[in-house]
Design an enzyme around this catalytic site. Structure first.
Site, PDB file in Angstrom:
ATOM      1  N   TRP A  83       0.860  -1.179   0.000  1.00  0.00           N
ATOM      2  CA  TRP A  83       0.000   0.000   0.000  1.00  0.00           C
ATOM      3  C   TRP A  83       0.904   1.240   0.000  1.00  0.00           C
ATOM      4  O   TRP A  83       1.806   1.333   0.844  1.00  0.00           O
ATOM      5  CB  TRP A  83      -0.863  -0.049   1.266  1.00  0.00           C
ATOM      6  CG  TRP A  83      -1.831   1.058   1.447  1.00  0.00           C
ATOM      7  CD1 TRP A  83      -2.689   1.579   0.519  1.00  0.00           C
ATOM      8  CD2 TRP A  83      -2.062   1.783   2.669  1.00  0.00           C
ATOM      9  NE1 TRP A  83      -3.453   2.571   1.086  1.00  0.00           N
ATOM     10  CE2 TRP A  83      -3.085   2.720   2.414  1.00  0.00           C
ATOM     11  CE3 TRP A  83      -1.523   1.727   3.948  1.00  0.00           C
ATOM     12  CZ2 TRP A  83      -3.577   3.587   3.376  1.00  0.00           C
ATOM     13  CZ3 TRP A  83      -2.014   2.588   4.915  1.00  0.00           C
ATOM     14  CH2 TRP A  83      -3.024   3.510   4.631  1.00  0.00           C
ATOM     15  N   ASP A  85      -0.925  -5.425   9.269  1.00  0.00           N
ATOM     16  CA  ASP A  85      -1.948  -4.485   8.819  1.00  0.00           C
ATOM     17  C   ASP A  85      -3.175  -5.321   8.463  1.00  0.00           C
ATOM     18  O   ASP A  85      -3.141  -6.130   7.536  1.00  0.00           O
ATOM     19  CB  ASP A  85      -1.430  -3.709   7.597  1.00  0.00           C
ATOM     20  CG  ASP A  85      -2.397  -2.624   7.158  1.00  0.00           C
ATOM     21  OD1 ASP A  85      -3.526  -2.581   7.688  1.00  0.00           O
ATOM     22  OD2 ASP A  85      -2.032  -1.837   6.264  1.00  0.00           O
ATOM     23  N   LYS A  97     -13.679  -0.836   6.319  1.00  0.00           N
ATOM     24  CA  LYS A  97     -14.245  -1.649   5.239  1.00  0.00           C
ATOM     25  C   LYS A  97     -15.298  -2.604   5.792  1.00  0.00           C
ATOM     26  O   LYS A  97     -16.405  -2.659   5.285  1.00  0.00           O
ATOM     27  CB  LYS A  97     -13.166  -2.449   4.516  1.00  0.00           C
ATOM     28  CG  LYS A  97     -11.811  -1.793   4.423  1.00  0.00           C
ATOM     29  CD  LYS A  97     -11.729  -0.705   3.385  1.00  0.00           C
ATOM     30  CE  LYS A  97     -10.478   0.103   3.628  1.00  0.00           C
ATOM     31  NZ  LYS A  97      -9.884   0.756   2.557  1.00  0.00           N
TER      32      LYS A  97
HETATM   33  C1  LMR Z   1      -6.913   2.021  -0.284  1.00  0.00           C
HETATM   34  O1  LMR Z   1      -5.870   1.374  -0.315  1.00  0.00           O
HETATM   35  O2  LMR Z   1      -7.465   2.461  -1.300  1.00  0.00           O
HETATM   36  C2  LMR Z   1      -7.573   2.283   1.043  1.00  0.00           C
HETATM   37  O3  LMR Z   1      -6.865   1.684   2.066  1.00  0.00           O
HETATM   38  C3  LMR Z   1      -7.865   3.703   1.272  1.00  0.00           C
HETATM   39  C4  LMR Z   1      -6.647   4.524   1.543  1.00  0.00           C
HETATM   40  O4  LMR Z   1      -6.624   5.197   2.582  1.00  0.00           O
HETATM   41  O5  LMR Z   1      -5.704   4.520   0.755  1.00  0.00           O
END
Ligand code: LMR
Length: 407
Positions: free
Chosen positions: A130, A211, A246
């Site tokens: 992420w 996470d 979520k």
């Molecule tokens: C995402 O990866 O789209 C979500 O976790 C929202 C975010 O805060 O990035």
């Protein structure tokens, strides 16, 4: 002071939502941010959440401050959700939970806590991960590095490379793992792989930080906790950042939690004291409403059953969209095999589209995806899936289909 500033780059995910909102194209589709949409393309407020809110309103929610570590009682509900009702770490008082502003808040509290107690530690992130992960740990002043995770050839986990890399991580470093629904790849570890990683982390004295933002979106609330439970069985210390954005649909209420397991109850209580020391100068204490909703739902058997059913419905709809997208791509003559979309888990599909192809999707079709090629499958509906599939085929084959107007 402000005159001298150069413009800051937009956020690689939330910045796209801002651009999406400005886009006048009536056919626009936002597959960038990880927000669930129902069959009508709306982000629903769950019925269990509405009922909990009705009860809270009837009882009269006070607006006084919560304690620094959040709503009393929430922690044990969260721990049960994570580890099951009778896990030794919880029974022995070795688990402590701090309610946080969302899962991102939980990660940032963990980062600040680690920067305080282990400033020399390196935080190891999966490649890819992420995009906000490095931001969070670097903002806390920690060093980050990466371990291999994804194999584009198989669309799965490159497990041998992962394990070889973990075997080199020095003792005292931090290993960030995705509890389920790996973001962005949708490729998760198997039970055996979790066990091997847990053994390796325990053997080397590496701290796992999980996470856990999508519990319930892969196979089920219990099934999705398998990895963290295996870690808790092997590792004397670990941390879990939970998000209720979520699975409760509480995105803008910022409801999350940081759970820490220590070797003894005394060490856990002391660690909790240090966690509170990093919260207080940051946001002081967390917002109450979302946490109260989660607490109300989790401790009421009827509401909890309703919520579990709603999580199942969301999971099933995402699976259905995966099938539909893969089938549509196949039927529309996609120049490569997209059957892996069905095997990936959670909200996201890592499509393999290049940044240039993603740009063309956005500019020509107003379809918004993350530049890594990640799309939010949970943002698709019956009404949009074919448009998206056709656009993907088009950008892959470079042509412009005649039957789909560009705007
Ligand atoms: C995402 O990866 O789209 C979500 O976790 C929202 C975010 O805060 O990035």
């Amino acid at each position: 002071m402000f005159d001298r500033l150069d413009p800051a780059p937009a956020d690689s995910i939330l910045g796209l939502t801002e651009a999406f909102k400005r886009d006048p194209n009536p056919r626009k589709v936002n597959l960038a941010v990880g927000v669930y949409k129902d069959a009508q393309g709306r982000t629903p407020v769950l019925a269990a959440v509405r009922e909990a809110e009705r009860r809270l309103l009837a009882e009269g929610e006070d607006k006084s401050y919560l304690p620094i570590d959040g709503l009393p009682g929430l922690g044990s509900q969260v721990q049960t959700l994570l580890f099951g009702a009778r896990h030794p770490a919880c029974r022995e008082g070795r688990a402590v939970t701090t309610q946080t502003p969302g899962g991102t808040g939980a990660l940032r509290v963990a980062a600040d806590f680690l920067a305080r107690i282990a400033p020399e530690a390196t935080v190891w992130l999966s490649r890819p991960t992420w995009p906000n992960h490095p931001n969070i740990f670097q903002a806390a002043g920690l060093r980050v590095d990466v371990y291999p995770y994804f194999d584009p050839a198989t669309h799965g986990v490159d497990f041998q490379a992962l394990l070889d890399a973990v075997a080199q991580i020095p003792s005292g470093d931090v290993l960030v793992l995705h509890g389920c629904c790996h973001n962005p790849t949708g490729a998760d570890l198997t039970r055996e792989q979790w066990t091997a990683v847990a053994q390796m982390a325990a053997e080397r004295g590496i701290l796992p930080l999980v996470d856990f933002a999508y519990q319930g979106f892969a196979q089920g609330l219990e099934e999705d906790a398998q990895g963290i439970r295996i870690l808790a069985d092997h590792c004397p210390e670990m941390m879990v950042a939970s998000s209720f954005s979520k699975n409760f649909g509480l995105y803008n209420e910022r409801a999350g939690a940081l759970t820490l397991i220590a070797e003894t109850d005394r060490a856990a209580a002391i660690a909790q004291g240090h966690v509170k020391r990093v919260v207080r100068p940051n946001y002081s204490n967390p917002p109450a409403h979302g946490a109260r909703v989660v607490y109300t739902v989790l401790r009421d058997p009827q509401l909890r059953a309703l919520w579990e059913e709603e999580v199942r419905e969301m999971r099933d709809r995402i699976h259905a969209m995966r099938h539909l997208l893969a089938e549509s791509l196949h039927e529309l003559g996609a120049p490569r095999d997209f059957s892996f979309i069905v095997r990936q888990r959670g909200m996201f599909s890592y499509t393999g589209l290049t940044p240039e192809q993603v740009r063309r999707l956005r500019e020509r079709y107003a379809i918004y995806a993350v530049s890594s090629g990640r799309i939010n499958v949970a943002g698709l509906t019956q009404a949009t899936v074919e448009y998206v599939a056709q656009a993907m085929v088009d950008v892959l084959t470079q042509g412009i289909p005649q039957d789909i107007p560009a705007s």
